[in-house]
Design a protein around this motif. Structure first.
Motif, mmCIF file in Angstrom:
data_model
loop_
_atom_site.group_PDB
_atom_site.id
_atom_site.type_symbol
_atom_site.label_atom_id
_atom_site.label_comp_id
_atom_site.label_asym_id
_atom_site.label_seq_id
_atom_site.Cartn_x
_atom_site.Cartn_y
_atom_site.Cartn_z
ATOM 1 N N ASP A 119 0.886 -1.180 0.000
ATOM 2 C CA ASP A 119 0.000 0.000 0.000
ATOM 3 C C ASP A 119 0.916 1.220 0.000
ATOM 4 O OD1 ASP A 119 -1.360 2.236 1.314
ATOM 5 O OD2 ASP A 119 -2.859 0.851 2.123
ATOM 6 N N SER A 122 -1.101 6.541 -2.092
ATOM 7 C CA SER A 122 -2.324 6.831 -1.337
ATOM 8 C C SER A 122 -2.546 8.305 -1.021
ATOM 9 C CB SER A 122 -2.328 6.001 -0.034
ATOM 10 O OG SER A 122 -2.095 4.648 -0.327
ATOM 11 N N PRO A 123 -2.566 9.159 -2.051
ATOM 12 C CA PRO A 123 -2.800 10.583 -1.806
ATOM 13 C C PRO A 123 -4.282 10.842 -1.538
ATOM 14 C CG PRO A 123 -2.661 10.183 -4.152
ATOM 15 C CD PRO A 123 -2.419 8.854 -3.483
ATOM 16 N N ASN A 124 -4.610 12.073 -1.231
ATOM 17 C CA ASN A 124 -5.994 12.420 -0.913
ATOM 18 C C ASN A 124 -6.618 13.230 -2.037
ATOM 19 O OD1 ASN A 124 -5.714 11.194 1.668
ATOM 20 N ND2 ASN A 124 -4.504 12.964 2.268
ATOM 21 N N HIS A 133 4.069 12.248 -0.201
ATOM 22 C CA HIS A 133 3.477 11.215 -1.055
ATOM 23 C C HIS A 133 4.463 10.716 -2.090
ATOM 24 C CE1 HIS A 133 -0.480 13.115 0.256
ATOM 25 N NE2 HIS A 133 -0.524 11.877 0.702
ATOM 26 N N HIS A 159 -4.367 3.299 -1.936
ATOM 27 C CA HIS A 159 -5.499 3.507 -1.029
ATOM 28 C C HIS A 159 -5.821 5.002 -0.970
ATOM 29 C CE1 HIS A 159 -8.047 2.184 2.315
ATOM 30 N NE2 HIS A 159 -7.572 3.163 3.071
ATOM 31 N N GLY A 161 -7.349 8.587 -0.546
ATOM 32 C CA GLY A 161 -8.256 9.193 0.432
ATOM 33 C C GLY A 161 -9.381 9.913 -0.304
ATOM 34 N N TYR A 311 -10.825 6.716 9.885
ATOM 35 C CA TYR A 311 -9.646 6.167 9.198
ATOM 36 C C TYR A 311 -9.334 4.738 9.670
ATOM 37 C CZ TYR A 311 -4.809 6.680 7.287
ATOM 38 O OH TYR A 311 -3.636 6.549 6.595
ATOM 39 N N ASP A 315 -9.498 1.300 7.546
ATOM 40 C CA ASP A 315 -8.327 0.442 7.372
ATOM 41 C C ASP A 315 -8.590 -0.995 7.823
ATOM 42 O OD1 ASP A 315 -6.064 1.262 5.982
ATOM 43 O OD2 ASP A 315 -5.433 2.653 7.554
ATOM 44 N N TYR A 333 2.688 -1.285 4.504
ATOM 45 C CA TYR A 333 2.143 0.071 4.372
ATOM 46 C C TYR A 333 3.306 1.043 4.355
ATOM 47 C CZ TYR A 333 -2.227 -2.063 6.005
ATOM 48 O OH TYR A 333 -3.342 -2.852 6.144
ATOM 49 N N THR A 335 4.106 4.781 4.646
ATOM 50 C CA THR A 335 3.666 6.159 4.930
ATOM 51 C C THR A 335 4.722 6.827 5.802
ATOM 52 O OG1 THR A 335 2.613 6.043 7.115
ATOM 53 C CG2 THR A 335 1.319 5.243 5.242
ATOM 54 N N GLN A 339 2.414 8.355 11.216
ATOM 55 C CA GLN A 339 1.271 7.440 11.316
ATOM 56 C C GLN A 339 1.608 6.165 12.090
ATOM 57 O OE1 GLN A 339 -1.406 6.994 8.041
ATOM 58 N NE2 GLN A 339 -0.665 8.816 7.003
ATOM 59 N N HIS A 342 -1.112 5.021 14.537
ATOM 60 C CA HIS A 342 -2.274 4.493 13.810
ATOM 61 C C HIS A 342 -2.049 3.029 13.414
ATOM 62 C CE1 HIS A 342 -5.440 3.934 10.833
ATOM 63 N NE2 HIS A 342 -4.506 3.626 9.938
ATOM 64 N N PHE A 343 -0.889 2.735 12.853
ATOM 65 C CA PHE A 343 -0.673 1.366 12.377
ATOM 66 C C PHE A 343 -0.439 0.381 13.525
ATOM 67 C CE2 PHE A 343 -0.086 3.614 8.341
ATOM 68 C CZ PHE A 343 -0.990 2.885 7.573
HETATM 69 N N1 ARG Z 1 -4.252 8.938 2.527
HETATM 70 C C1 ARG Z 1 -3.348 8.820 3.636
HETATM 71 C C2 ARG Z 1 -2.497 10.099 3.760
HETATM 72 O O1 ARG Z 1 -2.326 10.819 2.817
HETATM 73 C C3 ARG Z 1 -2.385 7.642 3.503
HETATM 74 C C4 ARG Z 1 -3.041 6.290 3.466
HETATM 75 C C5 ARG Z 1 -2.091 5.170 3.786
HETATM 76 N N2 ARG Z 1 -2.678 3.867 3.676
HETATM 77 C C6 ARG Z 1 -3.561 3.340 4.540
HETATM 78 N N3 ARG Z 1 -4.057 2.149 4.293
HETATM 79 N N4 ARG Z 1 -3.888 3.941 5.649
HETATM 80 O O2 ARG Z 1 -1.984 10.350 4.831
#
Ligand code: ARG
Length: 572
Positions: A119, A122-124, A133, A159, A161, A311, A315, A333, A335, A339, A342-343
């Motif tokens: 993964d 994964s931009p928004n 990113h 993934h 956002g 979030y 996930d 993952y 990132t 984060q 979170h993970f």
């Molecule tokens: N969209 C999130 C960001 O820009 C990153 C996502 C990472 N992947 C995930 N499965 N949480 O911070």
């Protein structure tokens, strides 16, 4: 690959002596000090400790069982129980002969391929991709390519956002302030403007905030107008993301954004509640990790008091989908380090929800990108740096450098070289450091022709190509053996043989910088070989062997750089 032969034989010797030992940790690694040997294993010390044996005595017994005489000098026991292996020249020669025949390139593909989900990027939606990113995109796709090179099955998943809080504000902005012309010129910039404008208004005025919440609820309830606007925003964003992926040469097998999991979120929360994992707290559904060492003080919310999932919930649904669809042995993952909590929560929570799921869950996080002033990388006016402008600048700077060095090359070729060098420089700078360290973005360092940089390595490739251009039509004879009489030939040959081991270390630890360092060293060993050992001027077998060493070095450099996502060029 020779390290795998040594490793297998060492494991067999250990099993013969200790039938119940777990030999998965009996590994062979490069010897840190070349004067002690080429490869080393420190595994026996751990095994001895477990059984309260004298490690040197255990080492002596293992060495007695160990049959590696065909490829190594007598194995030496060093210090408290290290085993040092030194390759025989004949073994090096055999490996080189095989490679020169095209039988292998010093790595072996996995006997038991695994499935890995990665993964990354994964931009928004409706926000421009920024330098964080790009780092995820470059690291993630490099890992995917390395796993694939070693024969594993990889599913890459972007993934995106594309769901959540930001859309309430964006919808207000779209309905009240949209400038269609600006949208046509640069959609992401216009959406960013709308977002910022409404975001500030929300901070100042509760009425606007309430409007944004209202639009979000309408969207989530399936309001036709809001859904149509939302679709349009996604399309426009995707278009711009794809443009950047195209320039970076990055691809994905799947692009399942957050919205894909929307229908499953309620079920996830119900499951967690039914299993007694989540409990109500102030109207929200929360998971507490009371007996967990580091998460004790960090409960995770899976449903907010207004009923919305978040979030973490998304996930959880995503991971469940990945497990069901692809049965991976590992999910990675990529990132930034912010984060981590979170993970940690996600992995712990998932293991409670699906005990015995058997997947390795891996957060391959990276540090921040800093400007040369040591502060987070921003433009002079303090705005976040947009990716497309950054790529433009890289190509422009590389173009200026090439034009200065080679003004006579045709314009088109200079542009092509500039693209390869400029984009390569950005990628290589991202990959060559320890990913967990912050890294300082510096054009001067990444575009330098000396040091551990893309231009240096790409230049090394062009030097090897030029040797073969001089050779013209003369075909490359295949040596029947390699004498390796000069120290520089021997060093180069030993380094070539380590390519596979380095690739394995990259996937084991998700650290492409090992490959960067390896290639940088390879280019250095090649340079001293080429300086000290005449190639085109040599005669007979020596000439053939040295030409083959040049060719194999070129192949490893090219394959290594391609694995890192760099193209190579004929000239620079
Ligand atoms: N969209 C999130 C960001 O820009 C990153 C996502 C990472 N992947 C995930 N499965 N949480 O911070």
């Amino acid at each position: 690959m020779i390290h795998l032969v040594l490793q297998e034989k060492l494991q067999q010797a250990v099993i013969a002596l200790m039938p119940d030992a777990d030999v998965s940790s009996v590994l062979v690694r490069p010897c840190p000090e070349p004067k002690f040997g080429d490869y080393q294993s420190n595994a026996l010390m751990g095994l001895a400790k477990r059984d309260q044996l004298n490690p040197r005595e255990l080492a002596a017994q293992v060495v007695e069982q160990l049959d590696v005489a065909d490829c190594c000098e007598p194995v030496e026991i060093a210090g408290p129980g290290f085993l040092n292996f030194r390759l025989k020249t004949a073994a090096l020669s055999d490996a080189l002969v095989g490679a020169a025949k095209g039988e292998h390139l010093f790595y072996r593909t996995a006997a038991e391929p695994r499935t890995i989900v990665i993964d990354y990027s994964s931009p928004n939606v409706a926000k421009p991709m920024h330098v964080g990113h790009i780092r995820s995109t470059i690291l993630g796709y490099t890992l995917a390519r390395t796993f694939r090179l070693l024969g594993h099955r990889v599913v890459t998943d972007n993934h995106i956002g594309d769901w959540g809080m930001q859309f309430g504000k964006l919808l207000v902005g779209w309905k009240e302030h949209l400038d269609r012309d600006a949208l046509g010129r640069d959609a992401l910039a216009e959406m960013e403007r709308l977002y910022k404008r409404v975001n500030t208004a929300c901070d100042e005025d509760e009425v606007v905030l309430a409007r944004a919440r209202g639009e979000l609820v309408k969207l989530q309830d399936g309001d036709a107008e809001n859904l149509a606007i939302w679709h349009e925003m996604i399309e426009l964003s995707r278009h711009q993301f794809d443009e950047i992926y195209g320039r970076l040469g990055v691809e994905f097998d799947e692009t399942l954004g957050e919205s894909f999991y929307n229908d499953r979120l309620k079920g996830v929360v119900d499951d967690l509640v039914a299993q007694g994992i989540a409990e109500e707290s102030d109207g929200a559904q929360v998971v507490f990790f009371n007996n967990h060492k580091s998460l004790k003080k960090h409960p995770a919310i899976v449903q907010k008091s207004d009923g919305a999932a978040n979030y973490t919930t998304t996930d959880l649904a995503t991971l469940e989908h990945r497990q069901n669809s692809w049965q991976p042995s590992e999910v990675i993952y990529v990132t930034d380090g912010r984060q981590q909590l979170h993970f940690q929560q996600l992995f712990e929570l998932y293991s409670r929800w699906k005990p015995g799921h058997g997947m390795k869950l891996n957060h391959a996080w990276f540090g921040a990108i800093l400007g040369e002033d040591g502060k987070p990388f921003k433009t002079r006016s303090g705005e976040i740096i947009h990716l497309s402008g950054l790529l433009d600048e890289a190509e422009q700077r590389a173009f200026d450098a090439v034009s200065e060095k080679n003004p006579d090359l045709p314009d088109e070729e200079r542009h092509d070289i500039a693209r390869v060098v400029g984009i390569g420089a950005i990628k290589y700078a991202d990959l060559s450091g320890n990913r967990q360290s912050d890294y300082v973005f510096s054009w001067d360092i990444m575009l330098a022709l000396v040091g551990n940089t893309a231009p240096y390595l790409l230049y090394a490739v062009t030097r090897i190509r030029s040797i073969f251009r001089k050779l013209g039509d003369e075909s490359l004879p295949r040596p029947g053996s390699f004498a390796l009489g000069q120290a520089e030939e021997l060093t180069l040959a030993k380094h070539l043989l380590r390519f596979g081991l380095v690739l394995e270390l990259v996937i084991d630890e998700c650290r492409p910088n090992y490959l960067c360092n390896y290639l940088y060293e390879l280019a250095g060993y090649f340079a001293s070989f080429y300086e000290n050992c005449p190639v085109l001027q040599a005669e007979g077998d020596i000439r053939t062997q040295r030409l083959a060493l040049c060719d194999l070095t070129g192949q490893v450099l090219k394959t290594g750089l391609e694995t890192l996502g760099l193209e190579t060029t004929e000239r620079m």
